[in-house]
Design an enzyme around this catalytic site. Structure first.
Site, PDB file in Angstrom:
ATOM      1  N   LYS A 178       0.806  -1.304   0.019  1.00 19.61           N
ATOM      2  CA  LYS A 178       0.044  -0.115   0.019  1.00 19.61           C
ATOM      3  C   LYS A 178       0.745   1.327  -0.071  1.00 19.61           C
ATOM      4  CE  LYS A 178      -2.152  -0.819   3.796  1.00 19.61           C
ATOM      5  NZ  LYS A 178      -1.814  -2.211   4.423  1.00 19.61           N
TER       6      LYS A 178
ATOM      7  N   ARG B 193      11.407  -5.987   4.723  1.00 16.40           N
ATOM      8  CA  ARG B 193      11.176  -4.797   4.512  1.00 16.40           C
ATOM      9  C   ARG B 193      12.433  -3.648   5.510  1.00 16.40           C
ATOM     10  NH1 ARG B 193       5.143  -2.997   5.178  1.00 16.40           N
ATOM     11  NH2 ARG B 193       4.932  -3.661   7.420  1.00 16.40           N
TER      12      ARG B 193
ATOM     13  N   ARG C 231      11.618  -2.438  11.548  1.00 12.85           N
ATOM     14  CA  ARG C 231      10.505  -2.178  12.394  1.00 12.85           C
ATOM     15  C   ARG C 231      10.542  -3.344  13.521  1.00 12.85           C
ATOM     16  NH1 ARG C 231       5.876  -0.520   8.752  1.00 12.85           N
ATOM     17  NH2 ARG C 231       4.447  -1.400  10.268  1.00 12.85           N
TER      18      ARG C 231
ATOM     19  N   ARG D 166      -0.311  -9.274  13.562  1.00 14.01           N
ATOM     20  CA  ARG D 166      -0.742  -8.296  12.846  1.00 14.01           C
ATOM     21  C   ARG D 166      -1.685  -8.781  11.798  1.00 14.01           C
ATOM     22  NH1 ARG D 166       4.041  -5.510  11.016  1.00 14.01           N
ATOM     23  NH2 ARG D 166       2.899  -4.154   9.639  1.00 14.01           N
TER      24      ARG D 166
END
Ligand code: ADP
Ligand code: ZN
Length: 208
Positions: free
Chosen positions: A13, A122, A152, A163
């Site tokens: 996204k 990521r 992260r 999540r």
């Protein structure tokens, strides 16, 4: 033009939102980026959000809704905006109804089994918050500001699993919610970034 990007964590996204918002000259509003910048700055909202984010839980609706309501009043939203990561619950969607109309909701669909590997690659800039992926970026410092990249906390595998469960339970119902409203478009996110971009742009073309 007012858009919402829906999709699971790791769907891409943010990558698509950055390019689409630039193409149409609209504001890119990522609630995840806003919260992380509050955390970097050490604000009270950042401190409150941190516990939820690190556990892979959603930040309470009222905090998020207030933050977005303020953000879309800003000048750079006059031309429209693209919401990335909001709404994430039906209650957030209902609150948004009272704040703004929306032209189109684009669901970037990626099969659950692909998400873990995507999120595993990521990396994020510790200075400016820019996002990278090891499949297409091989340095360990940021190309925009030179600061070091990090993983992260909420991108660690155990948290990611949670999540994805939270997404299935709380956010996925929004697909049907917006389908019933009649402004949902679905794009296959399990393609190269360029191909996904073309498909998203084609979906939006009908609007402009
Ligand atoms: P991703 O793009 O991987 O889904 P985000 O950067 O959008 O991750 O969000 C990171 C975290 O920030 C979420 O797991 C959640 O804790 C919090 N968050 C972001 N947007 C919202 C929202 N609309 N409602 C509640 N929590 C949110
Ligand atoms: Zn940077």
């Amino acid at each position: 033009m007012k858009l919402i990007f829906l999709g699971p964590p790791g769907a891409g996204k943010g990558t698509q939102a950055e390019k689409i918002s630039e193409l149409y000259g609209i504001a890119h509003i990522s609630t995840g980026d806003m919260l992380r910048s509050q955390m970097r700055e050490g604000t009270p909202l950042g401190a409150e959000a941190k516990g939820y984010i690190d556990r892979g839980e959603l930040v309470p609706d009222e905090l998020i809704v207030a933050m977005v309501a303020e953000r879309i009043k800003e000048e750079d939203c006059a031309n429209g905006f693209l919401l990335d990561g909001f709404p994430r619950t039906v209650s957030q969607a209902e609150a948004l109804n009272g704040i703004s109309d929306i032209d189109m909701v684009i669901d970037i669909a990626v099969p659950a089994e692909r998400l873990m590997e995507r999120i595993g690659g990521r990396r994020m800039c510790s200075g400016c918050g820019a996002g990278y992926h090891t499949s297409s970026y091989h340095k360990d410092t940021c190309e925009k500001c030179g600061a070091s990249l990090y993983i992260r906390d909420d991108d660690r595998p155990e948290t990611v699993k949670h999540r994805i469960t939270v997404y299935e339970r709380q956010t996925k119902p929004l697909i049907d919610y917006y389908r019933e409203k009649g402004n949902l478009s679905r794009v296959n996110g399990d393609n190269t970034p360029d191909r996904v971009f073309d498909d998203v742009a084609a979906a939006i073309k009908g609007l402009v």
